[in-house]
Write an enzyme that holds these catalytic residues in place. Sequence first.
Site, short mmCIF file in Angstrom:
data_model
loop_
_atom_site.label_atom_id
_atom_site.label_comp_id
_atom_site.label_asym_id
_atom_site.label_seq_id
_atom_site.Cartn_x
_atom_site.Cartn_y
_atom_site.Cartn_z
N ASN A 124 -6.73 -21.31 7.75
CA ASN A 124 -6.09 -20.57 8.85
C ASN A 124 -7.23 -19.91 9.63
OD1 ASN A 124 -3.76 -17.73 8.91
ND2 ASN A 124 -4.31 -19.13 10.52
N ASN B 296 -1.59 -14.61 18.69
CA ASN B 296 -1.32 -15.97 18.28
C ASN B 296 -1.85 -16.97 19.31
OD1 ASN B 296 -0.18 -15.52 15.78
ND2 ASN B 296 1.93 -15.50 16.54
N GLY C 197 -2.24 -11.72 7.24
CA GLY C 197 -2.92 -11.48 5.98
C GLY C 197 -4.27 -12.17 5.88
N ASN C 198 -4.34 -13.44 6.29
CA ASN C 198 -5.61 -14.15 6.23
C ASN C 198 -6.65 -13.51 7.14
OD1 ASN C 198 -4.88 -16.14 4.34
ND2 ASN C 198 -3.91 -17.38 5.93
N ASN D 223 5.01 -8.36 9.57
CA ASN D 223 5.65 -9.21 10.56
C ASN D 223 6.84 -9.91 9.91
OD1 ASN D 223 4.27 -11.07 9.00
ND2 ASN D 223 2.98 -11.83 10.64
N ASN E 186 8.78 -16.07 11.50
CA ASN E 186 7.94 -16.99 10.74
C ASN E 186 8.82 -17.65 9.68
OD1 ASN E 186 5.10 -16.24 11.77
ND2 ASN E 186 5.98 -14.27 11.21
N ARG F 249 5.22 -18.29 13.71
CA ARG F 249 5.73 -17.91 15.01
C ARG F 249 4.60 -17.96 16.05
NH1 ARG F 249 7.37 -11.62 15.68
NH2 ARG F 249 5.32 -11.54 14.72
N CYS G 70 -0.97 -19.17 5.40
CA CYS G 70 -0.46 -17.96 6.05
C CYS G 70 -0.37 -16.87 5.00
CB CYS G 70 0.91 -18.22 6.68
SG CYS G 70 1.67 -16.76 7.42
N THR H 67 0.58 -13.58 5.26
CA THR H 67 1.83 -12.83 5.23
C THR H 67 2.98 -13.71 4.75
OG1 THR H 67 2.24 -13.25 7.59
CG2 THR H 67 1.11 -11.18 7.00
N GLY H 68 2.92 -15.01 5.06
CA GLY H 68 3.95 -15.93 4.56
C GLY H 68 3.92 -16.02 3.05
#
Length: 272
Positions: free
Chosen positions: A13, A65, A75-76, A149, A182, A201, A209, A211-212
């Site tokens: 990412n 984005n 997060g990354n 997010n 997301n 998103r 990701c 946060t994912g």
Amino acid sequence: MQVPFVKMHGLGNDFVVLDARVGDVPEMTARLAAALADRKTGIGCDQLILIEPSDSATFRMRIFNADGGEVEACGNATRAVGLLHGAPATIETLGGLLSSNPADGGVAVDMGEPRFDWNAIPLAYAMDTLSIPVGWEDLDAPSAVNVGNPHVVFFVPDYAAVEIERLGPLIEHDPLFPARINVNFATVTSRDAIRLRVWERGVGETRACGTGACATAIAAMRRGLTDRKVTVSLEGGDLTIEWGAGNRILMTGPAVESFRGTFDPAAYGVAG
């Protein structure tokens, strides 16, 4: 005017990082961020990261984005700027105050507490976020969680079989999600392991990701599918997610500096 940048990535990412603390940076707009993120005519990245001074933290991180939209958390990217800083740091974001620390194998980030209220996601109307009573084709009953997010998480038998390029944007832009969403497609393989793909998103599918991974792990833990510490495996590699003391999420994983360079804002229609 030549503006310095650092190209970085966390599990693939990738980011263009501009540091306004150490040099002049043009005013960031959605148009400029999208132009720099373009992989054919710009530098190329999933997100553009702007580091600025902060009155309440070690520094402020702003995240744009690839479509130019500014978002709350990544997060990354937090691990990437933590690596760039090279020491423990508190980081101001639109999604709240985060902290990063060097760790074995990379950087550990305290992502704060997850939020589950329907209006904190946000959803268009009140409903239970543990198992949302809605569906899209064969996908139904996802969980929703905000980890800085907004994320929706589907647990499926085979995460690799999901038609993510078709279903990702369909769900991202559904009116149920007024701030868009997301979209995570996950398969739990054991009490401490999850396989995951993420439609981000404003970006599309990415190799990883952060946060994912956090949102998916928390959703799995809430449903009793896993223990409180798991390895989340994405195309780009693995992240360790722990839902620990004080209800806070700790994410640990690698970050890498790829190269450094400069760009001329005039090439993107911005005066120097």
